[in-house]
Design an enzyme around this catalytic site. Structure first.
Site, PDB file in Angstrom:
ATOM      1  N   ASP A 106       0.843  -1.193   0.000  1.00  0.00           N
ATOM      2  CA  ASP A 106       0.000   0.000   0.000  1.00  0.00           C
ATOM      3  C   ASP A 106       0.878   1.243   0.000  1.00  0.00           C
ATOM      4  O   ASP A 106       1.915   1.275   0.682  1.00  0.00           O
ATOM      5  CB  ASP A 106      -0.872   0.044   1.261  1.00  0.00           C
ATOM      6  CG  ASP A 106      -2.279  -0.479   1.021  1.00  0.00           C
ATOM      7  OD1 ASP A 106      -2.556  -0.898  -0.112  1.00  0.00           O
ATOM      8  OD2 ASP A 106      -3.077  -0.472   1.971  1.00  0.00           O
ATOM      9  N   HIS A 117      -6.650  14.432  -7.469  1.00  0.00           N
ATOM     10  CA  HIS A 117      -6.633  13.087  -8.066  1.00  0.00           C
ATOM     11  C   HIS A 117      -5.721  12.991  -9.276  1.00  0.00           C
ATOM     12  O   HIS A 117      -5.180  11.920  -9.562  1.00  0.00           O
ATOM     13  CB  HIS A 117      -8.054  12.662  -8.439  1.00  0.00           C
ATOM     14  CG  HIS A 117      -8.903  12.362  -7.240  1.00  0.00           C
ATOM     15  ND1 HIS A 117      -8.832  11.176  -6.544  1.00  0.00           N
ATOM     16  CD2 HIS A 117      -9.833  13.116  -6.576  1.00  0.00           C
ATOM     17  CE1 HIS A 117      -9.677  11.184  -5.526  1.00  0.00           C
ATOM     18  NE2 HIS A 117     -10.302  12.354  -5.521  1.00  0.00           N
ATOM     19  N   GLU A 140      -4.791   2.127  -4.238  1.00  0.00           N
ATOM     20  CA  GLU A 140      -3.349   2.319  -4.038  1.00  0.00           C
ATOM     21  C   GLU A 140      -2.661   1.024  -3.627  1.00  0.00           C
ATOM     22  O   GLU A 140      -1.528   1.038  -3.157  1.00  0.00           O
ATOM     23  CB  GLU A 140      -3.100   3.402  -2.979  1.00  0.00           C
ATOM     24  CG  GLU A 140      -3.444   3.011  -1.554  1.00  0.00           C
ATOM     25  CD  GLU A 140      -4.908   3.235  -1.193  1.00  0.00           C
ATOM     26  OE1 GLU A 140      -5.193   3.340   0.001  1.00  0.00           O
ATOM     27  OE2 GLU A 140      -5.764   3.294  -2.105  1.00  0.00           O
ATOM     28  N   ASP A 155      -2.984  10.158  -9.453  1.00  0.00           N
ATOM     29  CA  ASP A 155      -2.795   9.202 -10.555  1.00  0.00           C
ATOM     30  C   ASP A 155      -1.340   9.180 -11.009  1.00  0.00           C
ATOM     31  O   ASP A 155      -0.779   8.114 -11.300  1.00  0.00           O
ATOM     32  CB  ASP A 155      -3.701   9.565 -11.730  1.00  0.00           C
ATOM     33  CG  ASP A 155      -5.158   9.221 -11.469  1.00  0.00           C
ATOM     34  OD1 ASP A 155      -5.443   8.549 -10.459  1.00  0.00           O
ATOM     35  OD2 ASP A 155      -6.019   9.644 -12.272  1.00  0.00           O
ATOM     36  N   ASN A 199      -4.256  12.360  -2.065  1.00  0.00           N
ATOM     37  CA  ASN A 199      -5.293  12.794  -3.001  1.00  0.00           C
ATOM     38  C   ASN A 199      -6.039  14.024  -2.483  1.00  0.00           C
ATOM     39  O   ASN A 199      -6.331  14.958  -3.237  1.00  0.00           O
ATOM     40  CB  ASN A 199      -6.285  11.660  -3.259  1.00  0.00           C
ATOM     41  CG  ASN A 199      -5.863  10.761  -4.404  1.00  0.00           C
ATOM     42  OD1 ASN A 199      -5.080  11.153  -5.261  1.00  0.00           O
ATOM     43  ND2 ASN A 199      -6.367   9.535  -4.421  1.00  0.00           N
TER      44      ASN A 199
END
Length: 333
Positions: free
Chosen positions: A190, A203, A234, A207, A198
């Site tokens: 993770d 976002h 993630e 990304d 985020n």
């Protein structure tokens, strides 16, 4: 008479010289090339070596008749198709049935006329052209399906294997390592505090972060069977066949080091100013009781422990230590 647009190489097989020469003359008058053969066994060898486009085959021959030759040619083609036209004075219903059953495509009654031969050859040319188009379309369809299959197993954002592909590959490697008696390592990873990333950076930046971490994972999978995948959000997965427990921990430390050197900034992490990873590792030699679900549960449990111990580390389910505790200089001599 109009010449055909495509010249064929025609194998004429007849044990009698006069009918064979007449057939050859008729074929050549239509603009095609001719290979002659008087012996049935030799005809099979000529067919294999020269690969003609079409065969004119006499039915009545000593020792081996035309039906035998047709059967040999069909067996030799292994999925291909070369038109076979029988030349025979026998053209009753039973004769035609025997010829088709043996692998022939049509009958031409002796004596052969140029006009009838031209019609039969053109019909065969049309069938050959149709078959070529079907094969071309089949190949295009096969390639399209292969591309769709590949796309269906790739995560669109990161280019890594997606969850479907990971599940499939994990089952395959469990079976392979069971057969080989080799250890299999599975790791769940993770990105630490990715929601906060985020929320603070947006976002689009999130990304981009996922793509950078995915690139790093891909670059660290050096062996052909090593696989990195995105399991969702993630969360990432590593499948490392033939990797023992100690080797998995060494790999994990190297991965964390590479991520540290990449210095990807994290806008709101209580762990570090840089992007960090937490990971759970499980390693075993698969047996009859090993399942993909069981391995994932153990890796997830180890991931939970890595987070509980402060994140930015990997925890081994079997060794019950993390990459901070398992550093080489902490090991007893």
């Amino acid at each position: 008479m109009a010449q055909p647009s495509t010249s064929l190489t025609v194998l004429v097989v007849d044990d009698q010289a006069v009918p064979r020469l007449l057939a050859k003359a008729a074929v050549e008058s239509l603009g095609h090339r001719v290979l002659e053969c008087a012996d049935p066994v030799a005809a099979v060898q000529v067919f294999l070596q020269r690969k003609p486009d079409l065969v004119l085959l006499d039915v009545e021959m000593p020792v081996h008749d035309g039906y035998w030759v047709a059967q040999q040619l069909r067996s030799a083609e292994q999925g291909g198709w070369t038109p076979i036209l029988f030349l025979s004075g026998l053209h009753g219903d039973e004769d035609v049935w025997r010829g088709i059953e043996a692998g022939g495509d049509d009958f031409i009654a002796k004596p052969v006329t140029t006009l009838l031969l031209a019609a039969k050859l053109r019909a065969m040319q049309r069938l050959m052209a149709m078959r070529a188009k079907l094969l071309e379309r089949s190949e295009e369809l096969r390639q399209a399906n292969a591309q769709l299959q590949q796309l269906s197993q790739i995560d669109a954002l990161t280019g890594l294997a997606n969850r479907r592909a990971i599940d499939q590959r994990l089952h395959q490697e469990i079976a392979a390592c069971r057969r080989e008696g080799r250890q299999l390592t599975l790791a769940l990873l993770d990105i630490d505090h990715f929601k906060r990333y985020n929320d603070r950076a947006g976002h689009v930046a999130g990304d981009a972060c996922l793509q950078q971490v995915a690139r790093l994972l891909r670059e660290t999978c050096l062996r052909p069977r090593d696989v990195a995948g995105r399991y969702g959000g993630e969360e990432f997965v590593l499948i490392l066949p033939a990797t023992p427990r100690a080797g998995a921990m060494t790999y994990a430390r190297a991965l964390l080091r590479q991520l540290h050197l990449a210095a990807l900034p994290h806008p709101d992490s209580p762990v570090s100013e840089r992007v960090t990873l937490s990971g759970g590792i499980t390693t075993c030699v698969p047996d009859a009781h090993t399942t993909a679900e069981g391995l994932l549960l153990r890796a997830d449990d180890a991931l939970y422990n890595a987070k509980a111990k402060g994140r930015n580390r990997f925890f081994s389910y079997e060794m019950k230590v993390d990459t901070e505790e398992d550093r080489p200089h902490h090991r007893p001599h």
